[in-house]
Write a protein that holds these residues in place. Structure first.
Motif: not given
Length: 250
Positions: A76, A178, A207, A212-213
């Motif tokens: 990720r 995410g 994202c 989001l991460d």
């Protein structure tokens, strides 16, 4: 992780497939761990499964579980810390004119036509170049989670009253922390195009907009040419021995 013992994941069952030929490392056998039943895997449960290294193909949720190999590393990208390199900045500038529109899962004849052209050009050795329409639909257009389909089109002259030329389609799952990049296919016949790079950058940007991460890019396989590129997006973390750790790839 103790997550798989917690509710609601305790309601799921996990089984191992029989060995099958690995799609990425020739001469090796692969196995998958599959989560069932698929109807219990909604958005929140799926988010937790992705954090444990799972992905999905249609409504089939799985992760690699090979007998003698751990080459597949879930990866990720940390979206808020990502900084594109020079080559990625060029790709972003090159394709920034494309018009992206978000949709729920849907089908159009031009999607399948583009998918077939992409598979024939990019994945002749993977078997997907022979996918019929039903296989394609089951793979990309079936989902029990929150999924977006993104069209990327070449804009036409404003005087033309029709949609621009379809250049790329991306399927993305929305997670609690995410985005998960499910699959992307694009026009393989454009000289010097870098649509795949642009797509990853676009997802990282989305994202960030959603605050989001992470962007989950699936599995990184160091010795697979098709999968090794994923560490070019940094900083990245890999799920190693059950823990997300920064990858220091030089």
């Amino acid at each position: 992780m103790s997550l798989l013992n917690d509710i609601p994941l305790s309601a799921l069952h996990f089984y191992l497939t029989a060995p099958y030929p690995c799609s990425y490392l020739p001469a090796l056998q692969a196995r998958s761990q599959v989560a069932t039943p698929s109807l219990l895997i909604g958005a929140q449960v799926y988010s937790e499964l992705v954090q444990c290294g799972f992905r999905r193909s249609g409504t089939y949720t799985y992760r690699p579980h090979c007998d003698n190999c751990q080459a597949c590393v879930p990866l990720r990208v940390i979206a808020k810390q990502f900084a594109p390199n020079r080559s990625q900045r060029r790709a972003w500038k090159q394709h920034a004119h494309l018009e992206a529109t978000l949709h729920t899962l849907q089908d159009k004849p031009e999607y399948y036509d583009l998918y077939q052209r992409y598979q024939r050009a990019r994945h002749k050795d993977g078997g997907m170049d022979n996918d019929d329409r039903e296989s394609y639909q089951n793979f990309l257009l079936q989902s029990h989670v929150d999924t977006l389909l993104v069209e990327f089109r070449e804009p036409l002259d404003k005087t033309q009253d029709r949609a621009g030329v379809l250049r790329m389609v991306s399927v993305i799952d929305l997670l609690s922390d995410g985005l998960s990049s499910v699959y992307t296919f694009y026009d393989p016949d454009l000289p010097r195009a870098r649509l795949g790079v642009y797509n990853v950058l676009w997802q990282i940007n989305l994202c960030r907009k959603l605050e989001l991460d992470f962007v989950y890019l699936g599995y990184w396989i160091k010795n697979s040419r098709k999968m090794a590129y994923k560490t070019e997006y940094r900083p990245a973390q890999g799920l190693l021995e059950g823990t997300w750790r920064f990858l220091d790839i030089t």
